[in-house]
Design an enzyme around this catalytic site. Sequence first.
Site: not given
Ligand code: 13P
Length: 248
Positions: A10-12, A95, A97, A167, A173, A213, A234-235
Site C-alpha cells: 500500500n503505497w499510500k 483503510h 486512514e 491492521e 507506521g 509495520s 506500507g512503508g
Molecule cells: P506500515 O507497513 O507502514 O506500518 O503500514 C501498514 C499499512 O497501513 C498498510 O495498509
Amino acid sequence: MARRKIIAGNWKMNMTPSQAVALCAELKDLVKSDSVDVVYCVPAIDIVPVVEAVKGTNVQVGAENLYIEDKGAYTGEISAPMLVDSGVKFVIIGHSERREYFKEDDAFLNKKVKKAFEAGLIPILCCGETLEQREMGVTMDWIRLQIKSDLVGITADQVKSMVIAYEPIWAIGTGKTATTEQAEEVCKGIRECIAEIYDQATADAVRIQYGGSVNAGNAAELFAQPDIDGGLVGGASLKADFGKIVNY
Ligand code: 13P
C-alpha cells in the site's frame, strides 16, 4: 485447499508518477515469485504508468480507494469502471486512514465493497482496532462489528474471492508490529466470524492479511501462521525490502 498467499504493497500518498515507474523498475526482479500473488496498490495518478510499467511481470495493480457511483457530478472522485478500464484488479477499502481522516463509516464502506464486486474488482477490506480498544479488551468485538457491517449483502461466493486485511491501528507506521500471537489470534477470529455469517467453506477460502509495520525481518514468522495469508505492507513496500517480504 491451501490458500495462496497475497503480498500487497500500500503505497499510500507516496511516489509521483515518475518515481512510481522508477520503483517498479527497481523492484521488478526482486518481487518475482511463482508461489505468491504480488499486488501494488498505488495512488490514482500512478495507476496508468504503473500498469504499463509492470506489464509482462507477475505484479498486479490495485487502487487505494474508489467511489460508490459509476459516473457523474462527484468532483475529484474516481469510479470503479475507471479503475477497471485502467487495468486495476484490486482495491483497498476501509483503510483506517480513510476511516479516520475522511470519516468513512461502515455503511459507506459497505456500498464501496458492493460497488467493487459489481465492477469486477477484488476488495481488500481493512479492519483494525485502536490501542485504546485493545487495552479495553474489545478488539474482537470491534472487528466483528466492522466485518459484519461492511459485508452486509455480500454473497458467500464473493467473500471467497476477496481479501480481508487485519491492521491494528497502533501498529501502522509505528514500527510496533503486533506479536505473531496477537496477529494470528485476530486473523483466526475474523475467519471464525466469516464462518458464522456464511459457512466453513467460505471461511476456509477467504484470504486474510496482516498489516502494520511488516518488514523483511518479521514477515516470515507472521506469514507462517495458519490464519495469516500474507501481508498489506506500507512503508516497506516502497523499497527493495519489499522483494524480501515477497520472497519471505
Ligand atoms: P506500515 O507497513 O507502514 O506500518 O503500514 C501498514 C499499512 O497501513 C498498510 O495498509
